[in-house]
Enzyme design. Structure first.
Site, PDB file in Angstrom:
ATOM      1  N   GLY A 176       0.779  -1.231   0.000  1.00 13.98           N
ATOM      2  CA  GLY A 176       0.000   0.000   0.000  1.00 13.98           C
ATOM      3  C   GLY A 176       0.814   1.286   0.000  1.00 13.98           C
ATOM      4  CB  ILE A 177       0.214   4.495   1.819  1.00 16.00           C
ATOM      5  CG1 ILE A 177      -1.200   4.757   1.258  1.00 16.00           C
ATOM      6  CG2 ILE A 177       0.950   5.808   2.027  1.00 16.00           C
ATOM      7  CD1 ILE A 177      -2.122   5.505   2.216  1.00 16.00           C
ATOM      8  N   GLY A 235      -0.925   0.720   9.892  1.00 14.31           N
ATOM      9  CA  GLY A 235      -2.224   1.102  10.439  1.00 14.31           C
ATOM     10  C   GLY A 235      -3.297   0.130   9.998  1.00 14.31           C
ATOM     11  CE  LYS A 250      -4.329   6.192  10.903  1.00 18.05           C
ATOM     12  NZ  LYS A 250      -2.914   5.906  10.611  1.00 18.05           N
ATOM     13  CG  ASP A 297       2.700  -7.178  16.015  1.00 20.78           C
ATOM     14  OD1 ASP A 297       2.354  -5.970  16.046  1.00 20.78           O
ATOM     15  OD2 ASP A 297       1.954  -8.095  16.383  1.00 20.78           O
ATOM     16  CB  VAL A 298       4.302  -1.500  15.012  1.00 17.41           C
ATOM     17  CG1 VAL A 298       5.112  -1.395  13.734  1.00 17.41           C
ATOM     18  CG2 VAL A 298       2.799  -1.500  14.734  1.00 17.41           C
ATOM     19  CE1 TYR A 324      -7.220   4.103   9.888  1.00 17.46           C
ATOM     20  CE2 TYR A 324      -8.493   6.057   9.340  1.00 17.46           C
ATOM     21  CZ  TYR A 324      -7.446   5.205   9.085  1.00 17.46           C
ATOM     22  OH  TYR A 324      -6.597   5.456   8.022  1.00 17.46           O
ATOM     23  NE  ARG A 329      -0.416  -7.345  10.670  1.00 16.49           N
ATOM     24  CZ  ARG A 329      -1.503  -7.095  11.352  1.00 16.49           C
ATOM     25  NH1 ARG A 329      -1.507  -7.283  12.658  1.00 16.49           N
ATOM     26  NH2 ARG A 329      -2.582  -6.661  10.767  1.00 16.49           N
TER      27      ARG A 329
END
Ligand code: NDP
Length: 253
Positions: free
Chosen positions: A16-17, A85, A151, A56-57, A147, A37
């Site tokens: 993704g991003i 995220g 954020k 894994d954060v 979320y 991960r």
């Protein structure tokens, strides 16, 4: 003596991003490590040479351990992008504790753990840049309570860390993307909890963002041209945040 390119770590950088951020930072001359991960796109064709470290954060010991290994193997982490995220769509009254806690764990605790582990190392050298990924959902967003809450918290944490570390050589800023056709967004479309036409109609630019446009803002905040920016959040959203969202019913005379 062998000289290594500067190291940049992108959490959640295998898809993704985060993947596009990694590609942009690689083009900027960094040796990029996607700390994710899953191996994701780093396992496929990878002409940018983006490395992968399993992380894994949400695991404090793993975060410190992996950051230590990266520095021992590759050199000092100069840039850290806290991008990992996740998203859960549900009304507040129906959210399970597990859904709430999972999002808070990745999107807030994960950002804090990586910010602290990366920041400590950068402070010891008096040099480093951290970019956190927030979202336009930070303004409040029906159906996305954990979320939106996390954020918004990322913006507060960014401002605070940016202020604490500004005089010590470590800059912390954030990028808040609008809608991008990657995992977090696609999941909502696939589930039927997001409607593309409604979203496009609400965005003044009338299109989604390309992930490369988010990566360009990260590149700016990671580079020297933003050297007098500390604790800021940059919105890259096609005008979403500046528009009230209710058009006039009739064209003015
Ligand atoms: P993706 O799901 O495409 O990519 C996120 C990556 O992070 C995945 O590889 C994911 O792995 C990984 N990840 C998730 N949890 C963890 C964890 N605990 N530890 C390490 N890695 C993890 O998401 P996007 O690219 O869409 O989103 C990237 C960031 O941008 C997120 O912070 C998101 O909130 C934000 N954002 C996205 C927007 C959008 O429209 N897409 C808009 C605004 C902000 P896995 O696949 O296993 O979950």
């Amino acid at each position: 003596m062998t000289t290594h390119p500067p190291v940049a770590v992108v959490t959640g950088g295998a898809a993704g991003i985060g993947w596009e951020i990694g590609r942009r930072l690689a083009a900027d001359g960094y040796l990029v490590v996607a700390a994710d991960r899953v191996a994701g796109q780093t396992a496929g064709a990878n002409p940018d040479g983006i490395l992968w470290r399993e992380l894994d954060v949400t695991d404090p010991a793993a975060v410190d351990g992996v950051f230590g290994e990266i520095e021992a193997d590759l050199g000092p982490i100069e840039v850290l992008v806290n991008n990992a995220g996740i998203q859960r769509h549900r009304g507040i009254e129906d959210l399970s504790w597990e859904e709430w806690a999972a999002v808070v764990d990745v999107n807030l605790h994960g950002v804090f753990l990586c910010l602290q582990a990366g920041g400590r190392r950068m402070l010891a050298r008096g040099d480093g840049r951290i970019v956190n990924i927030s979202s336009i959902s930070s303004r409040g967003s029906a159906g996305r309570a954990p979320y939106a809450t996390t954020k918004a918290a990322v913006i507060g944490l960014t401002a605070t860390a940016g202020a604490e570390w500004a005089a010590r050589g470590v800059r912390v800023n954030a990028v808040a993307p609008g809608y991008v056709d990657t995992g977090v967004f696609r999941h909502g479309i696939e589930q039927g909890t997001l409607d593309l036409d409604t979203i496009l109609n609400r965005i003044p630019a009338k299109r989604l963002a390309d992930a490369s446009e988010i990566a360009a803002a990260v590149s700016f905040l990671a580079g020297t041209d933003s050297r007098y920016m500390n604790g800021q959040t940059l919105y890259v959203d096609g005008g979403f945040m500046v528009d009230y969202g209710i058009p006039l019913a009739k064209k003015p005379l």
